[in-house]
Design a protein around this motif. Structure first.
Motif, PDB file in Angstrom:
ATOM      1  N   GLN A 103       0.811  -1.218   0.000  1.00  0.00           N
ATOM      2  CA  GLN A 103       0.000   0.000   0.000  1.00  0.00           C
ATOM      3  C   GLN A 103       0.845   1.269   0.000  1.00  0.00           C
ATOM      4  O   GLN A 103       0.455   2.284  -0.585  1.00  0.00           O
ATOM      5  N   GLN A 104       1.991   1.234   0.645  1.00  0.00           N
ATOM      6  CA  GLN A 104       2.864   2.408   0.686  1.00  0.00           C
ATOM      7  C   GLN A 104       3.639   2.605  -0.608  1.00  0.00           C
ATOM      8  O   GLN A 104       4.356   3.590  -0.758  1.00  0.00           O
ATOM      9  N   ARG A 105       3.493   1.662  -1.530  1.00  0.00           N
ATOM     10  CA  ARG A 105       4.183   1.733  -2.811  1.00  0.00           C
ATOM     11  C   ARG A 105       5.686   1.996  -2.610  1.00  0.00           C
ATOM     12  O   ARG A 105       6.237   2.975  -3.121  1.00  0.00           O
ATOM     13  N   ILE A 106       6.292   1.103  -1.850  1.00  0.00           N
ATOM     14  CA  ILE A 106       7.741   1.180  -1.670  1.00  0.00           C
ATOM     15  C   ILE A 106       8.408   1.176  -3.042  1.00  0.00           C
ATOM     16  O   ILE A 106       9.409   1.852  -3.267  1.00  0.00           O
ATOM     17  N   PHE A 107       7.835   0.406  -3.969  1.00  0.00           N
ATOM     18  CA  PHE A 107       8.224   0.443  -5.376  1.00  0.00           C
ATOM     19  C   PHE A 107       7.045   1.039  -6.147  1.00  0.00           C
ATOM     20  O   PHE A 107       5.894   0.656  -5.909  1.00  0.00           O
ATOM     21  N   PRO A 108       7.286   1.951  -7.081  1.00  0.00           N
ATOM     22  CA  PRO A 108       6.175   2.630  -7.765  1.00  0.00           C
ATOM     23  C   PRO A 108       5.258   1.698  -8.544  1.00  0.00           C
ATOM     24  O   PRO A 108       4.076   2.002  -8.734  1.00  0.00           O
ATOM     25  N   GLY A 109       5.780   0.540  -8.970  1.00  0.00           N
ATOM     26  CA  GLY A 109       4.959  -0.397  -9.724  1.00  0.00           C
ATOM     27  C   GLY A 109       4.238  -1.408  -8.856  1.00  0.00           C
ATOM     28  O   GLY A 109       3.696  -2.392  -9.370  1.00  0.00           O
ATOM     29  N   GLY A 110       4.220  -1.191  -7.551  1.00  0.00           N
ATOM     30  CA  GLY A 110       3.638  -2.173  -6.645  1.00  0.00           C
ATOM     31  C   GLY A 110       4.693  -3.167  -6.201  1.00  0.00           C
ATOM     32  O   GLY A 110       5.855  -2.797  -6.021  1.00  0.00           O
ATOM     33  N   CYS A 111       4.316  -4.428  -6.056  1.00  0.00           N
ATOM     34  CA  CYS A 111       5.285  -5.422  -5.599  1.00  0.00           C
ATOM     35  C   CYS A 111       6.293  -5.731  -6.698  1.00  0.00           C
ATOM     36  O   CYS A 111       5.932  -6.247  -7.762  1.00  0.00           O
ATOM     37  N   PHE A 112       7.541  -5.444  -6.451  1.00  0.00           N
ATOM     38  CA  PHE A 112       8.616  -5.696  -7.418  1.00  0.00           C
ATOM     39  C   PHE A 112       8.604  -7.151  -7.856  1.00  0.00           C
ATOM     40  O   PHE A 112       8.664  -7.464  -9.054  1.00  0.00           O
ATOM     41  N   PHE A 113       8.495  -8.070  -6.904  1.00  0.00           N
ATOM     42  CA  PHE A 113       8.650  -9.485  -7.226  1.00  0.00           C
ATOM     43  C   PHE A 113       7.433 -10.065  -7.926  1.00  0.00           C
ATOM     44  O   PHE A 113       7.556 -10.993  -8.726  1.00  0.00           O
ATOM     45  N   PHE A 114       6.262  -9.522  -7.670  1.00  0.00           N
ATOM     46  CA  PHE A 114       5.079  -9.955  -8.402  1.00  0.00           C
ATOM     47  C   PHE A 114       5.246  -9.588  -9.877  1.00  0.00           C
ATOM     48  O   PHE A 114       4.962 -10.394 -10.772  1.00  0.00           O
ATOM     49  N   ASN A 115       5.726  -8.368 -10.134  1.00  0.00           N
ATOM     50  CA  ASN A 115       5.841  -7.889 -11.514  1.00  0.00           C
ATOM     51  C   ASN A 115       6.933  -8.612 -12.294  1.00  0.00           C
ATOM     52  O   ASN A 115       6.711  -9.066 -13.420  1.00  0.00           O
ATOM     53  N   VAL A 116       8.111  -8.725 -11.707  1.00  0.00           N
ATOM     54  CA  VAL A 116       9.191  -9.376 -12.460  1.00  0.00           C
ATOM     55  C   VAL A 116       8.997 -10.893 -12.497  1.00  0.00           C
ATOM     56  O   VAL A 116       9.499 -11.569 -13.395  1.00  0.00           O
ATOM     57  N   GLY A 117       8.231 -11.419 -11.536  1.00  0.00           N
ATOM     58  CA  GLY A 117       7.909 -12.836 -11.581  1.00  0.00           C
ATOM     59  C   GLY A 117       7.056 -13.158 -12.799  1.00  0.00           C
ATOM     60  O   GLY A 117       7.281 -14.157 -13.493  1.00  0.00           O
ATOM     61  N   ALA A 118       6.072 -12.303 -13.067  1.00  0.00           N
ATOM     62  CA  ALA A 118       5.225 -12.499 -14.252  1.00  0.00           C
ATOM     63  C   ALA A 118       6.038 -12.346 -15.531  1.00  0.00           C
ATOM     64  O   ALA A 118       5.789 -13.020 -16.528  1.00  0.00           O
ATOM     65  N   GLU A 119       7.036 -11.482 -15.486  1.00  0.00           N
ATOM     66  CA  GLU A 119       7.873 -11.234 -16.661  1.00  0.00           C
ATOM     67  C   GLU A 119       8.774 -12.426 -16.991  1.00  0.00           C
ATOM     68  O   GLU A 119       9.010 -12.742 -18.161  1.00  0.00           O
ATOM     69  N   PHE A 120       9.279 -13.098 -15.957  1.00  0.00           N
ATOM     70  CA  PHE A 120      10.291 -14.140 -16.169  1.00  0.00           C
ATOM     71  C   PHE A 120       9.825 -15.541 -15.805  1.00  0.00           C
ATOM     72  O   PHE A 120      10.624 -16.474 -15.833  1.00  0.00           O
ATOM     73  N   ASP A 121       8.537 -15.730 -15.481  1.00  0.00           N
ATOM     74  CA  ASP A 121       8.113 -17.030 -14.979  1.00  0.00           C
ATOM     75  C   ASP A 121       8.327 -18.171 -15.979  1.00  0.00           C
ATOM     76  O   ASP A 121       8.568 -19.318 -15.577  1.00  0.00           O
ATOM     77  N   ALA A 122       8.257 -17.895 -17.270  1.00  0.00           N
ATOM     78  CA  ALA A 122       8.416 -18.958 -18.268  1.00  0.00           C
ATOM     79  C   ALA A 122       9.713 -18.837 -19.063  1.00  0.00           C
ATOM     80  O   ALA A 122       9.882 -19.478 -20.100  1.00  0.00           O
ATOM     81  N   ARG A 123      10.652 -18.038 -18.554  1.00  0.00           N
ATOM     82  CA  ARG A 123      11.901 -17.807 -19.281  1.00  0.00           C
ATOM     83  C   ARG A 123      13.066 -18.360 -18.472  1.00  0.00           C
ATOM     84  O   ARG A 123      13.419 -17.813 -17.429  1.00  0.00           O
ATOM     85  N   PRO A 124      13.672 -19.431 -18.929  1.00  0.00           N
ATOM     86  CA  PRO A 124      14.768 -20.028 -18.161  1.00  0.00           C
ATOM     87  C   PRO A 124      16.013 -19.141 -18.150  1.00  0.00           C
ATOM     88  O   PRO A 124      16.190 -18.284 -19.011  1.00  0.00           O
ATOM     89  N   GLY A 125      16.866 -19.379 -17.144  1.00  0.00           N
ATOM     90  CA  GLY A 125      18.118 -18.639 -17.082  1.00  0.00           C
ATOM     91  C   GLY A 125      18.409 -18.130 -15.688  1.00  0.00           C
ATOM     92  O   GLY A 125      17.648 -18.357 -14.743  1.00  0.00           O
TER      93      GLY A 125
END
Length: 201
Positions: free
Chosen positions: A101-123
């Motif tokens: 709620q305090q938006r420590i990161f402007p996009g919300g939860c950092f790990f939720f966002n980058v998790g969706a970005e990389f969930d199906a990309r190995p490496g």
């Protein structure tokens, strides 16, 4: 002394770059990062920033580490300071929702966002994101297990931890998408009611 000064300046620059990088990545994703972009936005030498990280992948990995450190400071460390059992479990959930709620990161939860970005990309980046996200899920489960072991909670620990994790993630996703804190308020109410329901006198 001059060598020490250069190291200190390099460390300070690295912290500055990573603080900006976690904010950028929370909105534009880790693929949205570039050494050139960060140098330009922070008015730094591109060659100097490149020397700190060497490659985009190393920048991405360092950004994940920096975001995890920030997350721990706002959620895990304060929760660990609370009495174990149900008090700590409540604190974990409250601190986690505060972090959203305090938006420590402007996009919300950092790990939720980058998790969706990389969930199906190995490496390496995928593995780092998965490890960081998994670390919090494990901490939440550990906290639930502890509350059950102490007799504070009567519930299937695995199911309860999964349920709490799902509620927090759903609140974050909907609040960011719709631009309203109403989902955090609802999640707090639901989580508090759920913990009250499983609490043992």
């Amino acid at each position: 002394m001059s060598g020490d000064g250069r190291i200190a300046r390099g460390d300070a620059t690295r912290r500055l770059v990573l603080r900006r990088a976690v904010d950028v990545a929370s909105v534009d994703g880790l693929e949205g990062l570039s050494l050139g972009r960060l140098a330009t936005e922070l008015e730094l030498s591109k060659s100097g920033v490149f020397a700190l990280f060497g490659s985009k992948e190393e920048l991405q990995l360092a950004t994940i580490d920096a975001a995890l450190e920030i997350f721990r400071a706002h959620v895990v460390t304060p929760a660990r300071a609370v009495e174990p059992g149900l008090p700590r479990l409540r604190a974990v959930c409250e601190k986690w929702l505060d972090y959203f709620q305090q938006r420590i990161f402007p996009g919300g939860c950092f790990f939720f966002n980058v998790g969706a970005e990389f969930d199906a990309r190995p490496g390496r980046v995928h593995d780092a994101v998965a490890a960081a996200s998994g670390a919090f899920a494990a901490f939440l489960r550990e906290t639930v297990d502890e509350a059950v072991a102490l007799g504070h909670v009567g519930a299937d620990a695995e199911a309860l931890a999964f349920e709490l994790h799902a509620l927090g993630r759903a609140a974050n996703a909907d609040a960011v998408l719709h631009g309203t804190p109403d989902f955090y308020i609802l999640a707090r109410r639901v989580i508090r009611a759920r913990l009250d329901a499983v609490a043992r006198a």
